[in-house]
Design a protein around this motif. Structure first.
Motif, PDB file in Angstrom:
ATOM      1  N   VAL A  90     -45.048 -97.257  53.604  1.00  0.00           N
ATOM      2  CA  VAL A  90     -44.717 -98.701  54.797  1.00  0.00           C
ATOM      3  C   VAL A  90     -43.265 -98.446  55.169  1.00  0.00           C
ATOM      4  CG1 VAL A  90     -44.630-101.064  54.894  1.00  0.00           C
ATOM      5  CG2 VAL A  90     -46.134-100.255  53.395  1.00  0.00           C
ATOM      6  N   GLY A  91     -42.121 -98.149  54.501  1.00  0.00           N
ATOM      7  CA  GLY A  91     -40.846 -97.813  54.864  1.00  0.00           C
ATOM      8  C   GLY A  91     -40.777 -96.675  55.715  1.00  0.00           C
ATOM      9  N   GLU A  92     -41.579 -95.613  55.820  1.00  0.00           N
ATOM     10  CA  GLU A  92     -41.620 -94.462  56.505  1.00  0.00           C
ATOM     11  C   GLU A  92     -42.427 -95.099  58.062  1.00  0.00           C
ATOM     12  OE1 GLU A  92     -43.579 -91.412  54.882  1.00  0.00           O
ATOM     13  OE2 GLU A  92     -41.961 -90.676  53.578  1.00  0.00           O
ATOM     14  N   ALA A  93     -43.141 -95.940  57.707  1.00  0.00           N
ATOM     15  CA  ALA A  93     -43.869 -96.521  59.130  1.00  0.00           C
ATOM     16  C   ALA A  93     -43.096 -97.219  59.889  1.00  0.00           C
ATOM     17  CB  ALA A  93     -45.183 -97.294  58.662  1.00  0.00           C
ATOM     18  N   ILE A  94     -42.279 -97.983  59.341  1.00  0.00           N
ATOM     19  CA  ILE A  94     -41.173 -98.680  59.833  1.00  0.00           C
ATOM     20  C   ILE A  94     -40.187 -98.012  60.425  1.00  0.00           C
ATOM     21  CG2 ILE A  94     -39.226-100.516  59.722  1.00  0.00           C
ATOM     22  CD1 ILE A  94     -41.072-101.909  57.444  1.00  0.00           C
ATOM     23  N   GLY A  95     -39.693 -97.183  60.015  1.00  0.00           N
ATOM     24  CA  GLY A  95     -38.756 -95.982  60.495  1.00  0.00           C
ATOM     25  C   GLY A  95     -39.326 -95.462  61.792  1.00  0.00           C
ATOM     26  N   GLU A  96     -40.551 -95.008  61.583  1.00  0.00           N
ATOM     27  CA  GLU A  96     -41.399 -94.387  62.771  1.00  0.00           C
ATOM     28  C   GLU A  96     -41.291 -95.374  64.015  1.00  0.00           C
ATOM     29  OE1 GLU A  96     -42.530 -91.692  65.292  1.00  0.00           O
ATOM     30  OE2 GLU A  96     -41.642 -91.317  63.374  1.00  0.00           O
ATOM     31  N   ILE A  97     -41.693 -96.569  63.775  1.00  0.00           N
ATOM     32  CA  ILE A  97     -41.761 -97.641  64.797  1.00  0.00           C
ATOM     33  C   ILE A  97     -40.254 -97.799  65.518  1.00  0.00           C
ATOM     34  CG2 ILE A  97     -41.784-100.080  65.235  1.00  0.00           C
ATOM     35  CD1 ILE A  97     -43.701-100.379  62.857  1.00  0.00           C
ATOM     36  N   GLY A  98     -38.975 -97.709  64.687  1.00  0.00           N
ATOM     37  CA  GLY A  98     -37.675 -97.779  65.256  1.00  0.00           C
ATOM     38  C   GLY A  98     -37.642 -96.513  66.096  1.00  0.00           C
ATOM     39  N   HIS A  99     -38.092 -95.353  65.695  1.00  0.00           N
ATOM     40  CA  HIS A  99     -37.690 -94.346  66.544  1.00  0.00           C
ATOM     41  C   HIS A  99     -38.823 -94.173  67.658  1.00  0.00           C
ATOM     42  CE1 HIS A  99     -38.406 -89.932  67.478  1.00  0.00           C
ATOM     43  NE2 HIS A  99     -37.153 -89.579  67.280  1.00  0.00           N
ATOM     44  N   GLY A 100     -40.045 -94.440  67.647  1.00  0.00           N
ATOM     45  CA  GLY A 100     -40.792 -94.391  68.750  1.00  0.00           C
ATOM     46  C   GLY A 100     -40.406 -95.614  69.958  1.00  0.00           C
ATOM     47  N   ARG A 101     -39.944 -96.751  69.501  1.00  0.00           N
ATOM     48  CA  ARG A 101     -39.632 -97.695  70.330  1.00  0.00           C
ATOM     49  C   ARG A 101     -37.976 -97.855  70.769  1.00  0.00           C
ATOM     50  NH1 ARG A 101     -43.586-102.120  67.848  1.00  0.00           N
ATOM     51  NH2 ARG A 101     -42.081-103.566  69.157  1.00  0.00           N
ATOM     52  N   THR A 102     -37.176 -96.544  70.676  1.00  0.00           N
ATOM     53  CA  THR A 102     -35.922 -96.220  71.033  1.00  0.00           C
ATOM     54  C   THR A 102     -36.013 -95.313  71.805  1.00  0.00           C
ATOM     55  OG1 THR A 102     -35.069 -95.696  68.904  1.00  0.00           O
ATOM     56  CG2 THR A 102     -34.886 -98.135  69.362  1.00  0.00           C
ATOM     57  N   VAL A 103     -36.151 -94.115  71.046  1.00  0.00           N
ATOM     58  CA  VAL A 103     -35.999 -92.721  71.581  1.00  0.00           C
ATOM     59  C   VAL A 103     -37.234 -92.396  72.572  1.00  0.00           C
ATOM     60  CG1 VAL A 103     -35.696 -90.239  71.107  1.00  0.00           C
ATOM     61  CG2 VAL A 103     -34.540 -91.963  69.819  1.00  0.00           C
ATOM     62  N   GLY A 104     -38.330 -93.205  72.001  1.00  0.00           N
ATOM     63  CA  GLY A 104     -39.363 -92.951  72.852  1.00  0.00           C
ATOM     64  C   GLY A 104     -39.510 -93.263  74.158  1.00  0.00           C
TER      65      GLY A 104
ATOM     66  N   ALA B 165     -36.365 -93.993  75.968  1.00  0.00           N
ATOM     67  CA  ALA B 165     -35.368 -93.051  76.509  1.00  0.00           C
ATOM     68  C   ALA B 165     -35.848 -91.790  77.087  1.00  0.00           C
ATOM     69  CB  ALA B 165     -34.101 -92.762  75.292  1.00  0.00           C
ATOM     70  N   ASP B 166     -36.769 -91.430  76.362  1.00  0.00           N
ATOM     71  CA  ASP B 166     -37.324 -90.075  76.763  1.00  0.00           C
ATOM     72  C   ASP B 166     -37.956 -89.868  78.350  1.00  0.00           C
ATOM     73  OD1 ASP B 166     -36.701 -88.710  74.377  1.00  0.00           O
ATOM     74  OD2 ASP B 166     -38.570 -88.856  73.610  1.00  0.00           O
ATOM     75  N   HIS B 167     -38.185 -91.325  78.683  1.00  0.00           N
ATOM     76  CA  HIS B 167     -38.727 -91.628  80.012  1.00  0.00           C
ATOM     77  C   HIS B 167     -37.819 -92.210  81.137  1.00  0.00           C
ATOM     78  CE1 HIS B 167     -43.005 -90.821  78.843  1.00  0.00           C
ATOM     79  NE2 HIS B 167     -42.708 -91.339  77.773  1.00  0.00           N
ATOM     80  N   GLY B 168     -36.362 -92.300  80.647  1.00  0.00           N
ATOM     81  CA  GLY B 168     -35.377 -92.582  81.631  1.00  0.00           C
ATOM     82  C   GLY B 168     -35.725 -93.953  82.195  1.00  0.00           C
ATOM     83  N   ALA B 169     -35.383 -94.262  83.417  1.00  0.00           N
ATOM     84  CA  ALA B 169     -35.498 -95.392  84.231  1.00  0.00           C
ATOM     85  C   ALA B 169     -37.063 -96.121  83.789  1.00  0.00           C
ATOM     86  CB  ALA B 169     -35.376 -95.369  85.470  1.00  0.00           C
ATOM     87  N   ALA B 170     -37.963 -95.250  83.968  1.00  0.00           N
ATOM     88  CA  ALA B 170     -39.443 -95.668  83.989  1.00  0.00           C
ATOM     89  C   ALA B 170     -39.547 -96.235  82.417  1.00  0.00           C
ATOM     90  CB  ALA B 170     -40.493 -94.609  84.050  1.00  0.00           C
ATOM     91  N   GLY B 171     -38.845 -95.637  81.485  1.00  0.00           N
ATOM     92  CA  GLY B 171     -38.842 -96.050  79.971  1.00  0.00           C
ATOM     93  C   GLY B 171     -38.242 -97.515  79.720  1.00  0.00           C
TER      94      GLY B 171
END
Length: 289
Positions: A138-152, A154-160
């Motif tokens: 569950v902790g790993e899942a929370i960490g992945e949410i944080g990564h995907g919904r920040t860096v994820g 940012a990867d799309h720039g202005a569209a993101g």
């Protein structure tokens, strides 16, 4: 009568919004601290269920438990006051000045942040046996949410960034709708059902809620997720807060006022041009999000 008419609903919401600027600093901070703490425990519960069962829809179905509990106890969330205070101002409640509204928003933000971070720390300890072991699934899942919904994003720039903002708008459209419809019913079960539907929708759709994110992302950082504090602030929290504000005002407060509240506000102003008395606050034990 078991429910209110739309016009009665708007009057009631305006009274509740006006009452929020009358609380002391301590009352506002405690109400918002506890509101965020209970909401984010509900978020941790939902992520746990989703991870353990592999059924995200089940997690979304159960997430509203925290939201319902906090409002039944009369606590506050930033997303709710983003809607209730502007509506009270549009309804000409003299207590809600620009200064009072901004002060209340600021205090609720600080209280929510404190409550959410408290739960983030406690859950990080729980997921790692006091930081003595790697995070649980569950902790790993929370960490992945944080990564995907920040860096994820940012990867799309202005569209993101646009997508993030729009998800924040859509979130508080639904969350504030949950707050509003809770006032329609005068019985406990009716309030619970009314709140459940829009909150389940927002969580299931992955919209961005600034208070839930105050838990998910700091918790992810504590658990070693691959993003930074700057990533979180720039590519999630700040745009989400702005989106939540726009969503609550534009799609909930303004339509309610234009559809049902304008004539009532005018009559109130004519009846008592120098004074508008506060109605008793109808918390969800009475109610308040």
């Amino acid at each position: 009568m078991s429910s209110l008419s739309p016009a009665e609903l708007v009057d009631r919401l305006a009274a509740v919004g006006a009452s929020k600027v009358t609380y002391t600093r301590t009352q506002t901070l405690v109400r918002s601290y506890m509101g965020a703490a209970i909401l984010t425990l509900g978020a941790a519960f939902a992520v746990t269920v989703s991870t353990q069962t592999g059924q995200p829809l089940l997690g979304a179905l159960l997430f509203p438990v925290g939201f319902i509990l906090l409002y039944l106890l009369g606590y506050d969330l930033l997303t709710g006051v983003f809607t209730l205070l502007p509506l009270a101002m549009m309804m000409r409640r003299k207590e809600v000045t620009w200064g009072a509204m901004l002060r209340t928003w600021g205090l609720v933000f600080l209280g929510n942040l404190g409550g959410a971070i408290t739960v983030a720390v406690l859950m990080a300890i729980y997921f790692t046996y006091g930081f003595s072991a790697p995070p649980s699934a569950v902790g790993e899942a929370i960490g992945e949410i944080g990564h995907g919904r920040t860096v994820g994003y940012a990867d799309h720039g202005a569209a993101g960034m646009l997508t993030l903002f729009v998800r924040g708008v859509l979130c508080n459209w639904m969350v504030s709708t949950g707050v509003v419809v809770a006032f329609l019913s005068k019985d406990l079960l009716g309030r619970i059902i009314a709140m459940w539907m829009p909150i389940m929708l927002f969580f299931s759709m992955g919209f961005e809620h600034s208070i839930v994110n105050m838990f998910l992302f700091p918790s992810g950082l504590l658990l070693g997720a691959d993003f930074t504090l700057t990533d979180y602030l720039v590519w999630n929290e700040i745009p989400t807060v702005l989106g939540n504000l726009v969503g609550g005002v534009t799609f909930v407060a303004v339509p309610l006022y234009l559809a049902h509240g304008r004539s009532s506000a005018a009559k109130t102003a004519e009846a008592a041009p120098g004074s508008v008395a506060l109605a008793p606050q109808p918390e969800l034990v009475g109610a308040t999000r």
